[in-house]
Design an enzyme around this catalytic site. Structure first.
Site, PDB file in Angstrom:
ATOM      1  N   ASP A 216       0.821  -1.207   0.000  1.00  0.00           N
ATOM      2  CA  ASP A 216       0.000   0.000   0.000  1.00  0.00           C
ATOM      3  C   ASP A 216       0.858   1.262   0.000  1.00  0.00           C
ATOM      4  OD1 ASP A 216      -2.554   1.260   0.033  1.00  0.00           O
ATOM      5  OD2 ASP A 216      -2.355   1.661   2.173  1.00  0.00           O
ATOM      6  N   SER A 240      -7.161   5.219   0.004  1.00  0.00           N
ATOM      7  CA  SER A 240      -7.356   3.953  -0.710  1.00  0.00           C
ATOM      8  C   SER A 240      -8.824   3.553  -0.640  1.00  0.00           C
ATOM      9  CB  SER A 240      -6.496   2.848  -0.093  1.00  0.00           C
ATOM     10  OG  SER A 240      -5.123   3.202  -0.121  1.00  0.00           O
ATOM     11  N   GLN A 290      -4.907  -1.220  -7.301  1.00  0.00           N
ATOM     12  CA  GLN A 290      -5.610  -0.403  -6.314  1.00  0.00           C
ATOM     13  C   GLN A 290      -6.314   0.748  -7.008  1.00  0.00           C
ATOM     14  OE1 GLN A 290      -3.693   2.560  -3.331  1.00  0.00           O
ATOM     15  NE2 GLN A 290      -3.941   0.664  -2.151  1.00  0.00           N
TER      16      GLN A 290
END
Length: 298
Positions: A216, A240, A290
């Site tokens: 991430d 996110s 993502q």
């Protein structure tokens, strides 16, 4: 990781890595129910990679060790509160002949903040190919974090300086530093060497969870390269929204991995990014994707 003591047997010598292993060492509350804590570092919300990593720990503890994770798909629904524990509830969806499926919900203040589906697969032989890593400088040819701090932090924006000054469990060595020190519009792609900043225990499940945590980092920022800005810009609301990973081949998260990232699209207040993780020898070990919120504040 069915036995939490396996996670505590790390002789890292690095307090940040020890802290990461501590937050990944979830407390079992009841069958399929675990409690996780957040580091108290002054963040206003829980880091998304932490929730991904902890959710994968919770799922892994309900699966036999011989079946490593091969994919996960998660959705962030609410910002996490670092001042209170996170409860992880695991639903044992299926235990098949070759695949095991789990669903995990992370809960705070009585509401879901994150949900994840994960699939585990017994290793087997099969067809094998991968795309090439390409030519990039090795991590030893790039400035270390200590060198970056010494050379650049004095002239870096305050938000960037605060980010780099902390001792962190994941070491990053960007191949190109232009994005960190300019507002020039760049191609929406980057390559960053990543690894845990000291040795991890010899448990493949821990390495998967640490890589899930690290995946991430820097990824959503790639969507902002084309716009001459970054996640440190206080004119943007960045978060996110979802995160997916696929684990292809064995690896160690405490050895250098090249995170090759790009952003094919940004529109409608969202940016889409994807990444490939390679060993130094060019072996593709994992992939990620993502989508995140990149809203301009009004």
């Amino acid at each position: 990781m069915n036995d939490s003591s396996a996670e505590s047997k790390a002789t890292t010598g690095n307090s940040a890595v020890e802290g990461l292993l501590a937050i990944l060492d979830l407390e079992p509350l009841e069958q399929n129910l675990f409690r996780g804590m957040s580091p108290q570092v002054g963040w206003q919300r829980v880091f998304g990679g932490q929730v991904i990593g902890q959710a994968l720990v919770a799922a892994s503890r309900t699966v036999e060790e011989e079946r490593p994770v091969h994919s996960l798909h998660g959705y962030f629904m609410r910002p996490g509160d670092p001042s209170v524990p996170i409860i992880y509830e695991v639903d044992r969806i299926r235990d098949g002949g070759s695949f095991t499926t789990r669903r995990v919900v992370a809960i705070q203040h009585g509401k879901a903040i994150f949900s994840m589906s994960a699939s585990f697969h017994a290793r087997e032989e099969g067809l094998d190919h991968q795309i090439d890593m390409g030519e990039v400088p090795g991590p030893e040819d790039l400035p270390s974090e200590a060198e970056l701090k010494e050379k650049f932090l004095a002239v870096a924006p305050e938000s960037v300086r605060r980010y780099w000054e902390r001792e962190r469990p994941i070491e990053l060595r960007p191949v190109d530093l232009a994005h960190y020190f300019s507002r020039k519009k760049l191609e929406p792609s980057q390559k960053v060497w990543v690894r845990a900043s000291s040795r991890l225990p010899d448990d493949a499940r821990i390495h998967s969870c640490v890589l899930a945590y690290a995946s991430d980092m820097t990824l959503l920022d790639t969507a902002l390269f084309a716009h001459g800005t970054s996640v440190f810009d206080n004119k943007l609301q960045v978060a996110s929204l979802d995160h997916a990973m696929w684990f292809h081949r064995p690896f160690r998260a405490d050895e250098w991995l090249l995170y090759s990232e790009d952003s094919p699209s940004a529109s409608g207040g969202r940016g889409f990014t994807r990444g490939s993780l390679y060993t130094r020898e060019g072996v593709l070990v994992a992939s990620s994707a993502q989508e995140g919120l990149i809203r301009v504040r009004k």
